[in-house]
Design a protein around this motif. Structure first.
Motif, PDB file in Angstrom:
ATOM      1  N   GLY A  30      31.153  32.869  32.690  1.00  0.00           N
ATOM      2  CA  GLY A  30      32.235  32.679  33.444  1.00  0.00           C
ATOM      3  C   GLY A  30      33.109  33.886  33.931  1.00  0.00           C
ATOM      4  O   GLY A  30      32.781  34.858  33.240  1.00  0.00           O
ATOM      5  N   ARG A  31      33.897  33.546  34.745  1.00  0.00           N
ATOM      6  CA  ARG A  31      34.665  34.696  35.374  1.00  0.00           C
ATOM      7  C   ARG A  31      36.150  34.431  34.574  1.00  0.00           C
ATOM      8  O   ARG A  31      36.506  33.215  34.195  1.00  0.00           O
ATOM      9  N   LEU A  32      36.655  35.671  34.463  1.00  0.00           N
ATOM     10  CA  LEU A  32      38.219  35.489  34.014  1.00  0.00           C
ATOM     11  C   LEU A  32      38.836  35.936  35.241  1.00  0.00           C
ATOM     12  O   LEU A  32      38.823  37.045  35.579  1.00  0.00           O
ATOM     13  N   GLU A  33      40.012  35.112  35.740  1.00  0.00           N
ATOM     14  CA  GLU A  33      40.668  35.718  36.910  1.00  0.00           C
ATOM     15  C   GLU A  33      42.104  35.851  36.325  1.00  0.00           C
ATOM     16  O   GLU A  33      42.829  35.014  35.387  1.00  0.00           O
ATOM     17  N   LEU A  34      42.741  36.879  36.836  1.00  0.00           N
ATOM     18  CA  LEU A  34      44.254  37.490  36.562  1.00  0.00           C
ATOM     19  C   LEU A  34      44.887  37.353  37.727  1.00  0.00           C
ATOM     20  O   LEU A  34      44.608  37.886  38.891  1.00  0.00           O
ATOM     21  N   SER A  35      46.055  36.624  37.732  1.00  0.00           N
ATOM     22  CA  SER A  35      46.913  36.334  38.753  1.00  0.00           C
ATOM     23  C   SER A  35      48.429  36.929  38.388  1.00  0.00           C
ATOM     24  O   SER A  35      49.034  36.286  37.373  1.00  0.00           O
ATOM     25  N   PRO A  36      48.860  37.994  38.831  1.00  0.00           N
ATOM     26  CA  PRO A  36      48.215  38.935  39.801  1.00  0.00           C
ATOM     27  C   PRO A  36      47.570  39.947  38.901  1.00  0.00           C
ATOM     28  O   PRO A  36      47.790  40.031  37.694  1.00  0.00           O
ATOM     29  N   SER A  37      46.682  40.673  39.512  1.00  0.00           N
ATOM     30  CA  SER A  37      45.813  41.701  38.743  1.00  0.00           C
ATOM     31  C   SER A  37      46.226  42.891  39.045  1.00  0.00           C
ATOM     32  O   SER A  37      45.712  43.759  37.980  1.00  0.00           O
ATOM     33  N   THR A  38      47.266  43.334  39.577  1.00  0.00           N
ATOM     34  CA  THR A  38      48.074  44.448  39.884  1.00  0.00           C
ATOM     35  C   THR A  38      49.503  44.006  39.715  1.00  0.00           C
ATOM     36  O   THR A  38      50.201  43.377  40.296  1.00  0.00           O
ATOM     37  N   VAL A  39      50.131  44.542  38.373  1.00  0.00           N
ATOM     38  CA  VAL A  39      51.477  44.317  37.956  1.00  0.00           C
ATOM     39  C   VAL A  39      52.230  45.623  37.748  1.00  0.00           C
ATOM     40  O   VAL A  39      51.625  46.788  37.516  1.00  0.00           O
ATOM     41  N   ARG A  40      53.487  45.592  37.716  1.00  0.00           N
ATOM     42  CA  ARG A  40      54.316  46.576  37.010  1.00  0.00           C
ATOM     43  C   ARG A  40      54.587  46.038  35.742  1.00  0.00           C
ATOM     44  O   ARG A  40      54.329  45.027  34.899  1.00  0.00           O
ATOM     45  N   ALA A  41      54.742  47.063  34.612  1.00  0.00           N
ATOM     46  CA  ALA A  41      55.195  46.887  33.186  1.00  0.00           C
ATOM     47  C   ALA A  41      56.458  45.771  33.111  1.00  0.00           C
ATOM     48  O   ALA A  41      57.505  45.948  34.039  1.00  0.00           O
ATOM     49  N   GLY A  42      56.136  44.825  32.161  1.00  0.00           N
ATOM     50  CA  GLY A  42      57.272  43.905  32.224  1.00  0.00           C
ATOM     51  C   GLY A  42      56.769  42.562  32.868  1.00  0.00           C
ATOM     52  O   GLY A  42      57.651  41.620  32.637  1.00  0.00           O
ATOM     53  N   ALA A  43      55.962  42.828  33.677  1.00  0.00           N
ATOM     54  CA  ALA A  43      55.474  41.388  34.433  1.00  0.00           C
ATOM     55  C   ALA A  43      54.826  40.464  33.697  1.00  0.00           C
ATOM     56  O   ALA A  43      54.053  40.838  32.684  1.00  0.00           O
ATOM     57  N   THR A  44      54.650  39.117  33.973  1.00  0.00           N
ATOM     58  CA  THR A  44      53.894  38.103  33.234  1.00  0.00           C
ATOM     59  C   THR A  44      52.707  38.061  34.022  1.00  0.00           C
ATOM     60  O   THR A  44      52.732  37.901  35.278  1.00  0.00           O
ATOM     61  N   VAL A  45      51.443  37.607  33.606  1.00  0.00           N
ATOM     62  CA  VAL A  45      50.083  37.702  34.052  1.00  0.00           C
ATOM     63  C   VAL A  45      49.621  36.347  33.571  1.00  0.00           C
ATOM     64  O   VAL A  45      49.639  36.239  32.429  1.00  0.00           O
ATOM     65  N   TYR A  46      48.795  35.631  34.575  1.00  0.00           N
ATOM     66  CA  TYR A  46      48.373  34.296  34.048  1.00  0.00           C
ATOM     67  C   TYR A  46      46.857  34.614  34.420  1.00  0.00           C
ATOM     68  O   TYR A  46      46.276  35.199  35.054  1.00  0.00           O
ATOM     69  N   ALA A  47      46.283  34.096  33.197  1.00  0.00           N
ATOM     70  CA  ALA A  47      44.724  34.212  33.081  1.00  0.00           C
ATOM     71  C   ALA A  47      43.975  32.960  33.106  1.00  0.00           C
ATOM     72  O   ALA A  47      44.464  31.732  32.490  1.00  0.00           O
ATOM     73  N   THR A  48      43.109  32.661  33.914  1.00  0.00           N
ATOM     74  CA  THR A  48      42.387  31.339  33.992  1.00  0.00           C
ATOM     75  C   THR A  48      40.902  31.638  33.937  1.00  0.00           C
ATOM     76  O   THR A  48      40.115  32.683  34.565  1.00  0.00           O
ATOM     77  N   THR A  49      40.132  30.864  33.330  1.00  0.00           N
ATOM     78  CA  THR A  49      38.504  30.899  33.154  1.00  0.00           C
ATOM     79  C   THR A  49      37.921  29.535  33.067  1.00  0.00           C
ATOM     80  O   THR A  49      38.551  28.602  32.713  1.00  0.00           O
ATOM     81  N   THR A  50      36.701  29.714  33.377  1.00  0.00           N
ATOM     82  CA  THR A  50      35.702  28.584  33.366  1.00  0.00           C
ATOM     83  C   THR A  50      34.660  29.097  32.446  1.00  0.00           C
ATOM     84  O   THR A  50      33.676  28.119  32.317  1.00  0.00           O
TER      85      THR A  50
END
Length: 167
Positions: A30-50
């Motif tokens: 399946g896919r792994l989606e990152l939200s957001p996929s472009t960030v600045r250092a120190g940001a939180t990234v959310y990962a979702t997959t099926t």
């Protein structure tokens, strides 16, 4: 000679098909989606997959840490049949592209690419001249003037009229 060429071609085709079959089984389910996929250092990234199907957990890793991998866990999402997790990009991470991967309990894998950008320094170039701070300050001043003018108009229109003398 002709038989040697045909035999070599057949061997090459067989080897290529075996390699392609091996590569197909290593592809993510399946896919792994990152939200957001472009960030600045120190940001939180959310990962979702099926990619994990009915499995209840997965382990993730991001190469966006200068000292090693940022590890994170994924668990069931409340509103969908996917797994979700989050991680924070370390503040010392240099701008660039970084790999993010997850491995499900059953061994399925999914991959994504994370882009870390530079944090701007100094004034932000908005394209309208001046800085954003100066524009916000001017907006507050205009809003304050409008409120004071409105209050004065209200007071003038509703001023107390002297009562006529009763006789």
């Amino acid at each position: 000679m002709r038989a040697t060429v045909v035999t070599a071609s057949a061997a090459f085709a067989t080897a290529a098909s075996v390699l392609m079959a091996g590569q197909a089984s290593a592809e993510p389910v399946g896919r792994l989606e990152l939200s957001p996929s472009t960030v600045r250092a120190g940001a939180t990234v959310y990962a979702t997959t099926t990619a994990c199907g009915d499995e209840m957990s997965a382990t993730g890793a991001s190469s966006a840490d200068p000292d090693g991998n940022v590890m994170f866990k994924l668990g069931p999402a409340a509103d969908s049949p996917s797994l979700q997790g989050e991680f924070t990009v370390p503040s010392r991470t240099e701008p660039g592209d970084y790999d993010v991967s997850i491995v499900c309990e059953g061994g399925q894998k999914a991959y994504a690419r994370l882009t870390v950008t530079r944090t701007p320094h100094g004034h932000v170039r908005t394209g309208v001249g001046g800085s954003v701070t100066a524009q916000v300050g001017t907006g507050y001043a205009l809003a304050g003037a409008a409120l004071i003018g409105g209050a004065g108009l209200y007071a003038w229109r509703h001023r107390r009229k002297p009562r006529a003398q009763e006789g």
